[in-house]
Design a protein around this motif. Structure first.
Motif, PDB file in Angstrom:
ATOM      1  N   GLU A 114       0.828  -1.201   0.000  1.00 39.87           N
ATOM      2  CA  GLU A 114       0.000   0.000   0.000  1.00 39.87           C
ATOM      3  C   GLU A 114       0.862   1.251   0.000  1.00 39.87           C
ATOM      4  OE1 GLU A 114      -3.810  -1.718   2.538  1.00 39.87           O
ATOM      5  OE2 GLU A 114      -2.578  -0.131   3.418  1.00 39.87           O
ATOM      6  N   ALA A 115       0.446   2.224  -0.811  1.00 37.61           N
ATOM      7  CA  ALA A 115       1.097   3.536  -0.832  1.00 37.61           C
ATOM      8  C   ALA A 115       0.126   4.560  -0.266  1.00 37.61           C
ATOM      9  CB  ALA A 115       1.491   3.914  -2.262  1.00 37.61           C
ATOM     10  N   CYS A 116       0.611   5.416   0.587  1.00 36.27           N
ATOM     11  CA  CYS A 116      -0.206   6.429   1.244  1.00 36.27           C
ATOM     12  C   CYS A 116      -0.650   7.504   0.247  1.00 36.27           C
ATOM     13  CB  CYS A 116       0.604   7.069   2.369  1.00 36.27           C
ATOM     14  SG  CYS A 116      -0.270   8.398   3.222  1.00 36.27           S
ATOM     15  N   GLY A 117      -1.963   7.649   0.092  1.00 34.29           N
ATOM     16  CA  GLY A 117      -2.511   8.659  -0.804  1.00 34.29           C
ATOM     17  C   GLY A 117      -2.191  10.071  -0.350  1.00 34.29           C
ATOM     18  N   TYR A 118      -2.140  10.287   0.959  1.00 33.82           N
ATOM     19  CA  TYR A 118      -1.782  11.599   1.490  1.00 33.82           C
ATOM     20  C   TYR A 118      -0.377  11.979   1.016  1.00 33.82           C
ATOM     21  CZ  TYR A 118      -1.351  15.392   4.889  1.00 33.82           C
ATOM     22  OH  TYR A 118      -1.188  16.622   5.475  1.00 33.82           O
ATOM     23  N   ALA A 119       0.562  11.027   1.115  1.00 32.55           N
ATOM     24  CA  ALA A 119       1.936  11.278   0.669  1.00 32.55           C
ATOM     25  C   ALA A 119       2.002  11.425  -0.851  1.00 32.55           C
ATOM     26  CB  ALA A 119       2.857  10.153   1.140  1.00 32.55           C
ATOM     27  N   LEU A 120       1.208  10.624  -1.570  1.00 33.62           N
ATOM     28  CA  LEU A 120       1.184  10.755  -3.028  1.00 33.62           C
ATOM     29  C   LEU A 120       0.805  12.179  -3.409  1.00 33.62           C
ATOM     30  CD1 LEU A 120      -0.582   7.426  -4.091  1.00 33.62           C
ATOM     31  CD2 LEU A 120       1.856   7.961  -4.273  1.00 33.62           C
ATOM     32  N   ASN A 121      -0.238  12.703  -2.785  1.00 37.54           N
ATOM     33  CA  ASN A 121      -0.669  14.079  -3.055  1.00 37.54           C
ATOM     34  C   ASN A 121       0.404  15.090  -2.665  1.00 37.54           C
ATOM     35  OD1 ASN A 121      -3.165  13.344  -4.091  1.00 37.54           O
ATOM     36  ND2 ASN A 121      -4.149  13.408  -2.094  1.00 37.54           N
ATOM     37  N   LEU A 122       1.004  14.878  -1.504  1.00 36.75           N
ATOM     38  CA  LEU A 122       2.029  15.782  -0.996  1.00 36.75           C
ATOM     39  C   LEU A 122       3.219  15.882  -1.949  1.00 36.75           C
ATOM     40  CD1 LEU A 122       2.826  17.520   1.516  1.00 36.75           C
ATOM     41  CD2 LEU A 122       3.963  15.477   2.384  1.00 36.75           C
ATOM     42  N   PRO A 127      -1.339   7.919  -8.580  1.00 37.43           N
ATOM     43  CA  PRO A 127      -1.429   6.488  -8.286  1.00 37.43           C
ATOM     44  C   PRO A 127      -1.129   5.592  -9.489  1.00 37.43           C
ATOM     45  CG  PRO A 127      -3.258   7.643  -7.281  1.00 37.43           C
ATOM     46  CD  PRO A 127      -2.539   8.642  -8.146  1.00 37.43           C
ATOM     47  N   GLU A 128      -1.530   6.021 -10.688  1.00 37.83           N
ATOM     48  CA  GLU A 128      -1.295   5.196 -11.877  1.00 37.83           C
ATOM     49  C   GLU A 128       0.181   5.160 -12.283  1.00 37.83           C
ATOM     50  OE1 GLU A 128      -2.929   9.240 -13.139  1.00 37.83           O
ATOM     51  OE2 GLU A 128      -3.616   7.689 -11.766  1.00 37.83           O
ATOM     52  N   ASP A 129       1.020   5.989 -11.682  1.00 40.22           N
ATOM     53  CA  ASP A 129       2.448   5.988 -11.982  1.00 40.22           C
ATOM     54  C   ASP A 129       3.236   5.022 -11.105  1.00 40.22           C
ATOM     55  OD1 ASP A 129       2.079   7.899 -13.963  1.00 40.22           O
ATOM     56  OD2 ASP A 129       2.470   9.583 -12.602  1.00 40.22           O
ATOM     57  N   LEU A 130       2.566   4.403 -10.141  1.00 37.21           N
ATOM     58  CA  LEU A 130       3.233   3.465  -9.238  1.00 37.21           C
ATOM     59  C   LEU A 130       3.515   2.141  -9.955  1.00 37.21           C
ATOM     60  CD1 LEU A 130       1.035   4.001  -6.049  1.00 37.21           C
ATOM     61  CD2 LEU A 130       3.280   5.012  -6.540  1.00 37.21           C
ATOM     62  N   TYR A 131       4.512   1.421  -9.451  1.00 38.03           N
ATOM     63  CA  TYR A 131       4.774   0.076  -9.957  1.00 38.03           C
ATOM     64  C   TYR A 131       3.501  -0.753  -9.830  1.00 38.03           C
ATOM     65  CZ  TYR A 131       9.865   0.842  -9.858  1.00 38.03           C
ATOM     66  OH  TYR A 131      11.132   1.302 -10.077  1.00 38.03           O
ATOM     67  N   GLY A 132       3.337  -1.707 -10.731  1.00 41.22           N
ATOM     68  CA  GLY A 132       2.194  -2.606 -10.658  1.00 41.22           C
ATOM     69  C   GLY A 132       2.186  -3.376  -9.346  1.00 41.22           C
ATOM     70  N   GLY A 133       0.988  -3.622  -8.835  1.00 36.71           N
ATOM     71  CA  GLY A 133       0.865  -4.388  -7.594  1.00 36.71           C
ATOM     72  C   GLY A 133       0.867  -3.542  -6.343  1.00 36.71           C
ATOM     73  N   ILE A 134       1.003  -2.232  -6.485  1.00 32.88           N
ATOM     74  CA  ILE A 134       0.946  -1.344  -5.319  1.00 32.88           C
ATOM     75  C   ILE A 134      -0.410  -0.654  -5.331  1.00 32.88           C
ATOM     76  CG2 ILE A 134       1.931   0.671  -4.166  1.00 32.88           C
ATOM     77  CD1 ILE A 134       4.624  -0.096  -5.398  1.00 32.88           C
ATOM     78  N   VAL A 135      -1.125  -0.759  -4.219  1.00 28.74           N
ATOM     79  CA  VAL A 135      -2.459  -0.182  -4.080  1.00 28.74           C
ATOM     80  C   VAL A 135      -2.340   1.145  -3.352  1.00 28.74           C
ATOM     81  CG1 VAL A 135      -4.744  -0.548  -3.068  1.00 28.74           C
ATOM     82  CG2 VAL A 135      -3.434  -2.498  -3.920  1.00 28.74           C
ATOM     83  N   SER A 136      -2.949   2.186  -3.899  1.00 30.34           N
ATOM     84  CA  SER A 136      -2.950   3.466  -3.181  1.00 30.34           C
ATOM     85  C   SER A 136      -4.146   3.490  -2.237  1.00 30.34           C
ATOM     86  CB  SER A 136      -2.977   4.645  -4.153  1.00 30.34           C
ATOM     87  OG  SER A 136      -4.083   4.558  -5.006  1.00 30.34           O
TER      88      SER A 136
END
Length: 158
Positions: A114-122, A127-136
Motif C-alpha cells: 500500500e502507498a499512502c494517498g496523502y503522501a502521493l498528493n504531498l 497512483p497510476e504511476d506506481l509500480y504494478g501491484g501497489i495499491v494506493s
C-alpha cells in the motif's frame, strides 16, 4: 601446507555455520499458531534501504511459511517512500530494476503493498504511476490503525 590449512579451517567454519543456521527457528514464538498477521510501517527516502526492507519482509514471510505458519502481511509505505515507487523516474536504472523485482516477489507471495494517498498528493505522485501491484490508499496512518485493530502486529521499518 598453508593452502591445506586454509581449506581445512574454511571447511570447519562452514560446517559450524551450517549447523547454527539449521538450529535456528522461531518455534517458541510461533508455537500453537497456524497464522500470523503483520503490517509493516515502511518509511525511508533511500532506495537501497527500501530494498533492504523489502528483502527482510520477503525473507521473514518465507521463514514463517517454512515453519508451517500462514503469513498475512501488509507493507504500508508512507512519506518520501512513495517517490521510490514510481515506475518512470530519474535515478539509477539498476536500482530501480532491483526495486521492481522485489515488489514483484512480494506480490507473488500475496503480500499487500500500500502507498499512502496523502503522501502521493504531498509529493505530486499519481497512483497510476506506481509500480504494478501497489495499491494506493487514502491515508496509510488510517490503514495502519485499521490493521492493528483487526489484529495485525505493527512492525516499524525505518
Amino acid at each position: 601446507m598453508r593452502i591445506l590449512a586454509v581449506i581445512i579451517f574454511t571447511s570447519i567454519a562452514l560446517v559450524g555455520q551450517t549447523q547454527i543456521a539449521q538450529a535456528l527457528d522461531d518455534a517458541t514464538a510461533l508455537s500453537g499458531l497456524t497464522s500470523v498477521r503483520a503490517v509493516y510501517d515502511v518509511r525511508t527516502k533511500d532506495e537501497k534501504a527500501l530494498q533492504f526492507i523489502f528483502t527482510v519482509i520477503r525473507d521473514t514471510y518465507d521463514e514463517t511459511v517454512q515453519q508451517n505458519v500462514k503469513a498475512r502481511y501488509v507493507a504500508s509505505m508512507r512519506g518520501p517512500t512513495v517517490k521510490l515507487l514510481v515506475r518512470s523516474r530519474a535515478g539509477d536504472p539498476a536500482l530501480q530494476k532491483k526495486t521492481a523485482g522485489l515488489i514483484n516477489e512480494l506480490n507473488q507471495r500475496g503480500i499487500r503493498l500500500e502507498a499512502c494517498g496523502y503522501a502521493l498528493n504531498l509529493f505530486g505522485v499519481e497512483p497510476e504511476d506506481l509500480y504494478g501491484g501497489i495499491v494506493s490508499v487514502g491515508n496509510s496512518l488510517n490503514s495502519v490503525i485499521g490493521y492493528q485493530i483487526k489484529g495485525y502486529s505493527l512492525v516499524p521499518m525505518n
